[in-house]
Motif scaffolding. Structure first.
Motif, PDB file in Angstrom:
ATOM      1  N   GLN A  45      -0.223  -2.570  -4.462  1.00  0.00           N
ATOM      2  CA  GLN A  45       0.342  -3.271  -3.317  1.00  0.00           C
ATOM      3  C   GLN A  45       1.488  -4.142  -3.816  1.00  0.00           C
ATOM      4  N   LEU A  46       2.640  -4.021  -3.141  1.00  0.00           N
ATOM      5  CA  LEU A  46       3.811  -4.833  -3.423  1.00  0.00           C
ATOM      6  C   LEU A  46       4.261  -5.451  -2.091  1.00  0.00           C
ATOM      7  N   PRO A  47       5.185  -6.409  -2.116  1.00  0.00           N
ATOM      8  CA  PRO A  47       5.613  -7.012  -0.847  1.00  0.00           C
ATOM      9  C   PRO A  47       6.130  -6.019   0.183  1.00  0.00           C
ATOM     10  N   TYR A  48       6.628  -4.863  -0.279  1.00  0.00           N
ATOM     11  CA  TYR A  48       7.241  -3.895   0.627  1.00  0.00           C
ATOM     12  C   TYR A  48       6.468  -2.583   0.746  1.00  0.00           C
ATOM     13  N   LEU A  49       5.252  -2.487   0.161  1.00  0.00           N
ATOM     14  CA  LEU A  49       4.454  -1.266   0.299  1.00  0.00           C
ATOM     15  C   LEU A  49       2.992  -1.567  -0.009  1.00  0.00           C
ATOM     16  N   ASP A  50       2.120  -0.682   0.478  1.00  0.00           N
ATOM     17  CA  ASP A  50       0.683  -0.809   0.216  1.00  0.00           C
ATOM     18  C   ASP A  50       0.108   0.591   0.022  1.00  0.00           C
ATOM     19  N   PHE A  51      -0.220   0.938  -1.222  1.00  0.00           N
ATOM     20  CA  PHE A  51      -0.758   2.255  -1.563  1.00  0.00           C
ATOM     21  C   PHE A  51      -2.199   2.148  -2.070  1.00  0.00           C
ATOM     22  N   ARG A  52      -2.905   1.098  -1.711  1.00  0.00           N
ATOM     23  CA  ARG A  52      -4.213   0.871  -2.328  1.00  0.00           C
ATOM     24  C   ARG A  52      -5.269   1.891  -1.933  1.00  0.00           C
ATOM     25  N   ARG A  58      -1.985   9.407   0.648  1.00  0.00           N
ATOM     26  CA  ARG A  58      -1.802  10.730   1.254  1.00  0.00           C
ATOM     27  C   ARG A  58      -0.702  10.686   2.315  1.00  0.00           C
ATOM     28  N   ASN A  59      -0.750   9.680   3.167  1.00  0.00           N
ATOM     29  CA  ASN A  59       0.252   9.554   4.227  1.00  0.00           C
ATOM     30  C   ASN A  59       1.650   9.387   3.647  1.00  0.00           C
ATOM     31  N   TYR A  60       1.745   8.595   2.566  1.00  0.00           N
ATOM     32  CA  TYR A  60       3.045   8.389   1.937  1.00  0.00           C
ATOM     33  C   TYR A  60       3.593   9.713   1.387  1.00  0.00           C
ATOM     34  N   CYS A  61       2.737  10.500   0.752  1.00  0.00           N
ATOM     35  CA  CYS A  61       3.191  11.778   0.186  1.00  0.00           C
ATOM     36  C   CYS A  61       3.770  12.678   1.280  1.00  0.00           C
ATOM     37  N   HIS A  62       3.074  12.750   2.409  1.00  0.00           N
ATOM     38  CA  HIS A  62       3.580  13.576   3.516  1.00  0.00           C
ATOM     39  C   HIS A  62       4.882  13.010   4.079  1.00  0.00           C
ATOM     40  N   ILE A 208      22.121   3.228  11.316  1.00  0.00           N
ATOM     41  CA  ILE A 208      21.428   4.511  11.445  1.00  0.00           C
ATOM     42  C   ILE A 208      20.330   4.629  10.389  1.00  0.00           C
ATOM     43  N   GLU A 209      19.566   5.721  10.489  1.00  0.00           N
ATOM     44  CA  GLU A 209      18.560   6.065   9.474  1.00  0.00           C
ATOM     45  C   GLU A 209      19.280   6.714   8.295  1.00  0.00           C
ATOM     46  N   VAL A 210      19.417   5.986   7.204  1.00  0.00           N
ATOM     47  CA  VAL A 210      20.178   6.476   6.054  1.00  0.00           C
ATOM     48  C   VAL A 210      19.232   6.997   4.970  1.00  0.00           C
ATOM     49  N   ASN A 234       9.243   2.367   2.957  1.00  0.00           N
ATOM     50  CA  ASN A 234       9.479   1.195   3.793  1.00  0.00           C
ATOM     51  C   ASN A 234      10.606   1.507   4.771  1.00  0.00           C
ATOM     52  N   ASP A 235      10.277   1.603   6.057  1.00  0.00           N
ATOM     53  CA  ASP A 235      11.268   2.008   7.060  1.00  0.00           C
ATOM     54  C   ASP A 235      12.490   1.085   7.120  1.00  0.00           C
ATOM     55  N   PRO A 236      12.321  -0.252   7.146  1.00  0.00           N
ATOM     56  CA  PRO A 236      13.497  -1.125   7.231  1.00  0.00           C
ATOM     57  C   PRO A 236      14.481  -0.939   6.078  1.00  0.00           C
ATOM     58  N   PHE A 237      13.997  -0.545   4.908  1.00  0.00           N
ATOM     59  CA  PHE A 237      14.889  -0.310   3.767  1.00  0.00           C
ATOM     60  C   PHE A 237      15.803   0.885   4.023  1.00  0.00           C
TER      61      PHE A 237
END
Length: 337
Positions: A45-52, A58-62, A208-210, A234-237
């Protein structure tokens, strides 16, 4: 996945796919075989993501596969389960216990990685034209960002440059470290001065979505450029003014000492998809270059602090010095002390 489990998995892959090497990034563990790349998110877990959790990974990989397939075909192949069976860690579901997931990708030739080609003086203007053409097509069809720009958030992101104070003081000197504070203040003032134009650009649908992480180490120069490893965690990034995306790529070329290639890229892009209409836009483009150099300086400063490898320390320290010089160049052009 523990280091021991990763070594076990690498050993088993070597038996089935050939020699396997391991690379560790701040959020992933990557296994390289002769034909494939397996990217395994870390359970962190980091301020901008949570993979715990396993489900989050799994969701992140997809999500990563879905987003990166926007740029290329036949590279991002599948999400592969990782199982533990009789103390052995293997790729695939099998009869064991599911313990993790990996993104399976086709391995592309390292000699065609743009950063390597830049080091060898092999990148030409025609490559810039091809990248610009591909990016124009992507940006034209990209989703528009509904949420307006967060000026305070932008200021806070830039002000995080202060975190590099100790490293800059040690590697460059106390005076250089003190200058960071002047740059933070100057950057904040610049955003305030141009806030109206920033908001206007959002209203004009330049947000836009870059890709979000467009630099030479994320591009393979094949018959058609392959852009990969976009920001997926992270979507906002990944939601920004397209000028910010262009500035990142051009800043990276400045860092390689190839501003001439950046000029070719930018000119060809703007001929097809104009997004610099005013003098303020030129200023914002330069500010985004400064912002991106800021991020690269911080990342390398942090990695310099974390590593104990002498060779990597040397590489990171040289990068800190280089990005500091680049920031100084941009600040002078912007009139920041």
């Amino acid at each position: 996945m523990t280091p021991a489990e990763l070594r076990n998995l690498a050993g088993n892959l070597a038996q089935t796919e050939g020699a396997t090497s391991v690379i560790t990034t701040h959020i992933s563990q990557v296994l390289l075989t002769p034909n494939y790349v397996y990217k395994i998110p870390k359970a962190i877990q980091l301020p901008y993501l949570d993979f715990r959790s396993l489900e989050q990974r799994r969701n992140y990989c997809h999500q990563e596969i879905k987003l990166n397939r926007r740029f290329t075909e036949g590279v991002y192949l599948d999400v592969v389960p990782i199982s533990k069976l009789d103390e052995q860690i293997v790729m695939g579901k099998g009869a064991g216990t599911l313990i993790d997931y990996a993104i399976k990708m086709k391995r592309l030739p390292e000699e065609r990685l743009m950063s390597n080609m830049l080091e060898n003086g092999e990148v030409q203007g025609e490559h810039m034209v091809a990248i610009a053409d591909q990016l124009v097509g992507f940006h034209r069809s990209a989703g528009k960002v509904v949420e307006p720009p967060d000026l305070q958030g932008m200021q806070e992101d830039f002000a995080d440059l202060r975190s590099a104070h100790t490293v800059v003081a040690e590697l460059i000197g106390p005076a250089a470290a003190r200058t960071l504070e002047e740059w933070v203040i100057g950057g904040q003032q610049l955003l305030v001065k141009h806030e109206k134009r920033i908001q206007e650009r959002h209203q004009q649908q330049f947000y836009i979505e870059v890709h979000g992480d467009l630099h030479a180490a994320n591009i393979f120069l094949l018959d058609r450029p392959v852009l990969f490893d976009c920001i997926a965690f992270n979507d906002p990034f990944r939601q920004a003014d397209q000028l910010n995306e262009l500035a990142f790529f051009c800043m990276d070329l400045d860092h390689f000492g190839r501003s001439d290639l950046g000029d070719i890229f930018l000119q060809h892009y703007l001929q097809q998809l104009p997004c610099i209409a005013t003098e303020e836009d030129q200023i914002l483009f330069l500010y985004y270059k400064l912002y991106r150099a800021n991020i690269r300086l911080k990342v390398n400063a942090l990695k310099w602090q974390q590593t104990t490898d002498t060779e990597e320390q040397k590489t990171r320290s040289e990068a800190v010095v280089s990005y500091y010089a680049l920031m100084q160049r941009y600040c002078e052009a912007l009139g920041i002390p």
